[in-house]
Design an enzyme around this catalytic site. Structure first.
Site, PDB file in Angstrom:
ATOM      1  CE  LYS A  20      -2.034  -1.118   3.910  1.00  9.00           C
ATOM      2  NZ  LYS A  20      -1.334  -2.366   4.213  1.00  9.00           N
ATOM      3  NE  ARG A  95      -4.681  -1.119  10.038  1.00 10.09           N
ATOM      4  CZ  ARG A  95      -3.581  -0.649   9.462  1.00 10.09           C
ATOM      5  NH1 ARG A  95      -3.537   0.579   9.040  1.00 10.09           N
ATOM      6  NH2 ARG A  95      -2.542  -1.426   9.313  1.00 10.09           N
ATOM      7  NE  ARG A 134       7.812  -2.429   6.277  1.00 11.80           N
ATOM      8  CZ  ARG A 134       6.504  -2.252   6.413  1.00 11.80           C
ATOM      9  NH1 ARG A 134       5.827  -1.618   5.462  1.00 11.80           N
ATOM     10  NH2 ARG A 134       5.880  -2.720   7.459  1.00 11.80           N
ATOM     11  NE  ARG A 167       6.236  -0.383  10.172  1.00  5.61           N
ATOM     12  CZ  ARG A 167       5.124  -0.345   9.454  1.00  5.61           C
ATOM     13  NH1 ARG A 167       5.104   0.320   8.313  1.00  5.61           N
ATOM     14  NH2 ARG A 167       4.037  -0.957   9.850  1.00  5.61           N
ATOM     15  NE  ARG A 178       2.017  -4.843  11.093  1.00  8.29           N
ATOM     16  CZ  ARG A 178       3.071  -4.725  10.284  1.00  8.29           C
ATOM     17  NH1 ARG A 178       4.218  -5.303  10.589  1.00  8.29           N
ATOM     18  NH2 ARG A 178       2.987  -4.025   9.188  1.00  8.29           N
TER      19      ARG A 178
HETATM   20  P1  AP5 Z   1       4.920  -1.521   1.850  1.00  9.99           P
HETATM   21  O1  AP5 Z   1       4.558  -0.726   0.632  1.00  9.99           O
HETATM   22  O2  AP5 Z   1       5.624  -0.820   2.945  1.00  9.99           O
HETATM   23  O3  AP5 Z   1       3.609  -2.288   2.390  1.00  9.99           O
HETATM   24  P2  AP5 Z   1       2.342  -1.776   3.180  1.00  9.99           P
HETATM   25  O4  AP5 Z   1       1.143  -2.467   2.629  1.00  9.99           O
HETATM   26  O5  AP5 Z   1       2.308  -0.279   3.210  1.00  9.99           O
HETATM   27  O6  AP5 Z   1       2.673  -2.393   4.607  1.00  9.99           O
HETATM   28  P3  AP5 Z   1       2.568  -1.822   6.078  1.00  9.99           P
HETATM   29  O7  AP5 Z   1       3.236  -2.848   6.939  1.00  9.99           O
HETATM   30  O8  AP5 Z   1       3.095  -0.419   6.174  1.00  9.99           O
HETATM   31  O9  AP5 Z   1       1.039  -1.837   6.315  1.00  9.99           O
HETATM   32  P4  AP5 Z   1       0.325  -1.897   7.633  1.00  9.99           P
HETATM   33  O10 AP5 Z   1      -1.060  -1.648   7.179  1.00  9.99           O
HETATM   34  O11 AP5 Z   1       0.517  -3.096   8.481  1.00  9.99           O
HETATM   35  O12 AP5 Z   1       1.064  -0.782   8.523  1.00  9.99           O
HETATM   36  P5  AP5 Z   1       0.660   0.713   8.910  1.00  9.99           P
HETATM   37  O13 AP5 Z   1       1.892   1.498   8.905  1.00  9.99           O
HETATM   38  O14 AP5 Z   1      -0.524   1.179   8.166  1.00  9.99           O
HETATM   39  O15 AP5 Z   1       5.779  -2.772   1.388  1.00  9.99           O
HETATM   40  C1  AP5 Z   1       6.302  -3.699   2.313  1.00  9.99           C
HETATM   41  C2  AP5 Z   1       7.680  -4.206   1.827  1.00  9.99           C
HETATM   42  O16 AP5 Z   1       7.497  -4.893   0.587  1.00  9.99           O
HETATM   43  C3  AP5 Z   1       8.692  -3.073   1.533  1.00  9.99           C
HETATM   44  O17 AP5 Z   1       9.985  -3.517   1.861  1.00  9.99           O
HETATM   45  C4  AP5 Z   1       8.579  -2.861   0.009  1.00  9.99           C
HETATM   46  O18 AP5 Z   1       9.797  -2.375  -0.541  1.00  9.99           O
HETATM   47  C5  AP5 Z   1       8.250  -4.274  -0.465  1.00  9.99           C
HETATM   48  N1  AP5 Z   1       7.369  -4.286  -1.647  1.00  9.99           N
HETATM   49  C6  AP5 Z   1       6.311  -3.461  -1.911  1.00  9.99           C
HETATM   50  N2  AP5 Z   1       5.727  -3.802  -3.091  1.00  9.99           N
HETATM   51  C7  AP5 Z   1       6.449  -4.861  -3.562  1.00  9.99           C
HETATM   52  C8  AP5 Z   1       6.326  -5.671  -4.739  1.00  9.99           C
HETATM   53  N3  AP5 Z   1       5.362  -5.461  -5.654  1.00  9.99           N
HETATM   54  N4  AP5 Z   1       7.205  -6.681  -4.891  1.00  9.99           N
HETATM   55  C9  AP5 Z   1       8.169  -6.910  -3.950  1.00  9.99           C
HETATM   56  N5  AP5 Z   1       8.348  -6.184  -2.830  1.00  9.99           N
HETATM   57  C10 AP5 Z   1       7.476  -5.166  -2.637  1.00  9.99           C
HETATM   58  O19 AP5 Z   1       0.154   0.482  10.441  1.00  9.99           O
HETATM   59  C11 AP5 Z   1       1.040   0.161  11.479  1.00  9.99           C
HETATM   60  C12 AP5 Z   1       0.273   0.120  12.796  1.00  9.99           C
HETATM   61  O20 AP5 Z   1      -0.306   1.415  13.062  1.00  9.99           O
HETATM   62  C13 AP5 Z   1      -0.931  -0.844  12.835  1.00  9.99           C
HETATM   63  O21 AP5 Z   1      -0.541  -2.161  13.159  1.00  9.99           O
HETATM   64  C14 AP5 Z   1      -1.798  -0.183  13.916  1.00  9.99           C
HETATM   65  O22 AP5 Z   1      -1.293  -0.463  15.215  1.00  9.99           O
HETATM   66  C15 AP5 Z   1      -1.602   1.299  13.657  1.00  9.99           C
HETATM   67  N6  AP5 Z   1      -2.591   1.851  12.700  1.00  9.99           N
HETATM   68  C16 AP5 Z   1      -2.359   2.368  11.482  1.00  9.99           C
HETATM   69  N7  AP5 Z   1      -3.504   2.767  10.918  1.00  9.99           N
HETATM   70  C17 AP5 Z   1      -4.490   2.495  11.792  1.00  9.99           C
HETATM   71  C18 AP5 Z   1      -5.902   2.647  11.768  1.00  9.99           C
HETATM   72  N8  AP5 Z   1      -6.539   3.172  10.699  1.00  9.99           N
HETATM   73  N9  AP5 Z   1      -6.617   2.243  12.846  1.00  9.99           N
HETATM   74  C19 AP5 Z   1      -6.007   1.730  13.936  1.00  9.99           C
HETATM   75  N10 AP5 Z   1      -4.670   1.524  14.025  1.00  9.99           N
HETATM   76  C20 AP5 Z   1      -3.921   1.913  12.948  1.00  9.99           C
END
Ligand code: AP5
Length: 224
Positions: A20, A95, A134, A167, A178
């Site tokens: 994402k 979410r 990552r 991270r 997660r």
């Molecule tokens: P990346 O693009 O970073 O993936 P992502 O989907 O953004 O993953 P996240 O782990 O950031 O999502 P998340 O939803 O768990 O975390 P968030 O920060 O929102 O890609 C991942 C890796 O793969 C990278 O190394 C990249 O280079 C590689 N990659 C990407 N595309 C690729 C491809 N096509 N091929 C190969 N490699 C690839 O949330 C973190 C925490 O915050 C949550 O657990 C929660 O505690 C809190 N939080 C956030 N939002 C909320 C909410 N709305 N409500 C409540 N709690 C929340």
């Protein structure tokens, strides 16, 4: 994009590690609209030691969702800023159904705005592999992958020279937690958007460019 292009707003859905954040950065440049990541905003609050950061810390470290009311308020404030008037990309929000309904209240029903919910679908084995390799820049948030796109210097960011770190929630046990939270709490909102006719399901495997082209293809109908 030209002056007369329709305003585009989208929600990026998908499990942790589905890409994402990576795709949101590309979409941001393409459509010239802001990328709003609740995860990034919460990590910033954590780094700055704000009240929100202190409240969110324990939930984030253990891979649980931060309480809805905190996140809905955060997004409501962000969407009120001027740069969102031409559209925006929401990454990691909503979410659960409560947040999806909260977004409807914040956003209202602007008829000029094209709204799509893009869901990136990726197998869990691929996800665990991606997330455990990552790395992120502590300074500017740039995302790297030790296998696919490592920084030139293992310890410093190519973009800003900031420190490269893993991270805290990218350890395998937290990744699994997660993923479980995603299955139980987040994936039901796909149905919410399917019923509204705005869900676009896109396979998130394959390389970054390939996935990007698929997303543009899926948004094509919404942009006409
Ligand atoms: P990346 O693009 O970073 O993936 P992502 O989907 O953004 O993953 P996240 O782990 O950031 O999502 P998340 O939803 O768990 O975390 P968030 O920060 O929102 O890609 C991942 C890796 O793969 C990278 O190394 C990249 O280079 C590689 N990659 C990407 N595309 C690729 C491809 N096509 N091929 C190969 N490699 C690839 O949330 C973190 C925490 O915050 C949550 O657990 C929660 O505690 C809190 N939080 C956030 N939002 C909320 C909410 N709305 N409500 C409540 N709690 C929340």
């Amino acid at each position: 994009m030209s002056e007369n292009s329709p305003k585009v707003s989208m929600i990026l859905l998908g499990p942790p590690g589905s890409g994402k954040g990576t795709q949101a950065e590309k979409l941001k440049s393409y459509f010239e609209i802001p990328h709003i990541s609740t995860g990034d905003m919460l990590r910033e609050a954590l780094r700055d030691g704000t009240e929100l950061g202190l409240k969110a810390a324990g939930f984030m470290r253990s891979g649980k969702l931060v309480p809805d009311e905190l996140v809905v308020e955060l997004v409501g404030e962000r969407l009120g800023k001027d740069d969102c008037s031409k559209g925006f990309i929401l990454d990691g929000f909503p979410r659960n159904i409560f947040q999806a309904e909260g977004l409807e209240k914040i956003f209202g029903s602007s008829e000029e705005m094209v709204f799509s919910a893009v869901s990136l679908d990726v197998d869990e084995d691929i996800i665990v592999n991606r997330l455990s390799s990552r790395r992120v820049c502590e300074g500017c948030g740039a995302v790297y992958n030790t296998k696919l796109n490592p920084p030139k210097d293992d310890l410093r960011c190519d973009r800003c020279g900031g420190k490269i770190v893993q991270r805290e929630d990218d350890r395998e046990v937290t990744i699994r937690k997660r993923l479980q939270v995603y299955r139980d709490e987040t994936s039901p909102i796909k149905e919410f958007y399917r019923e509204k006719g705005i869900l676009r399901e896109v396979p998130g495997d394959g390389d970054v460019e390939e996935v990007f082209e698929r997303i543009l293809g899926a948004l094509g109908d919404d942009r006409c």
